[in-house]
Write a protein that holds these residues in place. Structure first.
Motif, short mmCIF file in Angstrom:
data_model
loop_
_atom_site.label_atom_id
_atom_site.label_comp_id
_atom_site.label_asym_id
_atom_site.label_seq_id
_atom_site.Cartn_x
_atom_site.Cartn_y
_atom_site.Cartn_z
N ALA A 1 0.83 -1.21 0.00
CA ALA A 1 0.00 0.00 0.00
C ALA A 1 0.87 1.26 0.00
N HIS A 2 1.96 1.23 0.77
CA HIS A 2 2.86 2.38 0.82
C HIS A 2 3.47 2.64 -0.55
N GLY A 3 3.86 1.58 -1.25
CA GLY A 3 4.45 1.72 -2.57
C GLY A 3 3.49 2.34 -3.56
N VAL A 4 2.24 1.90 -3.52
CA VAL A 4 1.22 2.45 -4.41
C VAL A 4 1.02 3.93 -4.12
N ARG A 5 0.95 4.29 -2.84
CA ARG A 5 0.76 5.70 -2.48
C ARG A 5 1.95 6.55 -2.94
N LEU A 6 3.15 6.00 -2.78
CA LEU A 6 4.36 6.73 -3.15
C LEU A 6 4.37 7.09 -4.63
N VAL A 7 4.16 6.08 -5.49
CA VAL A 7 4.24 6.35 -6.93
C VAL A 7 3.05 7.18 -7.39
N ALA A 8 1.90 7.03 -6.71
CA ALA A 8 0.73 7.85 -7.07
C ALA A 8 1.01 9.32 -6.84
#
Length: 222
Positions: free
Chosen positions: A112-119
């Motif tokens: 989830a953190h990775g998705v938020r980061l790239v978003a």
């Protein structure tokens, strides 16, 4: 809400990632895809913020899908998934425009953190595994003198911006760069933004790739 397409040829993996992300209050999985062609079509139809894309896919592999999505839908950030610690495809995907990658055994919080980061337009360089893999890719693809166009772009940078690029390429965070240069984090953010704008790069991960390929930093430099 962060809108996500999940693309993986293994149904259980695809469904599992989808469930984890859908359970987040700020993330919505808008479509799933079982191959690279379906992934490209899903992005064209749903225009998600993030495409979570397996490196190894049937019909059209992850690298080909990443290239097409990054070229045709630059507003969609591509986050690659791989089961391998070392995979040349991942390096090539980053060069194609992907914003980072995760190992498939990633913890749910890190997913989830990775998705938020790239978003948010950032690159997935924070986890130590990513730093290690980027470093190994760079070492396996030793930089030459760089192309003339890259040199011309580098000449647009100030001395402090060049130093910032070198530190970004070493995988340092803004806080670590601030400590190294004895400046504020706000100043570092400004330098990083200027570097990305002048070099025409999407995010920090592409600054890393550019720095090695242009010869601005050498593999193993500390």
């Amino acid at each position: 809400m962060i809108r996500v397409v999940v693309a993986d040829d293994q149904e259980l993996v695809r469904a599992g990632f989808g469930m984890i992300l859908d359970a987040q209050p700020d993330i919505e999985v808008v479509a799933e895809a079982a191959d690279g062609e379906q992934a490209v079509a899903a992005v064209a139809e749903h225009r998600p913020d993030v495409l979570l894309l397996d490196v190894r896919m049937p019909v059209l592999d992850g690298l080909g899908a990443a290239r097409r999505v990054c070229a045709e839908h630059p507003e969609t950030k591509v986050l690659m998934l791989t089961t391998f610690d070392i995979d040349d495809y991942v390096y090539d995907a980053l060069r194609a425009g992907a914003s980072g990658f995760l190992l498939k055994d990633v913890r749910r919080d890190d997913l989830a953190h990775g998705v938020r980061l790239v978003a948010r337009g950032e690159a997935l360089l924070a986890p130590s595994v990513t730093k290690r893999l980027i470093s190994e890719f760079a070492a396996r693809r030793p930089a030459g003198p760089g192309r003339p166009q890259q040199h011309r772009l580098l000449e647009q940078l100030t001395a402090r911006e060049r130093e910032t690029l070198r530190l970004v390429a070493r995988g340092l965070s803004n806080a670590e760069i601030a400590a190294e240069l004895v400046v504020s984090e706000h100043t570092v953010k400004t330098h990083v933004s200027n570097v990305l704008a002048k070099l025409g790069l999407r995010d920090r991960v592409h600054a890393v790739v550019f720095a090695y390929e242009a010869g601005a930093v050498v593999a193993g430099e500390g």
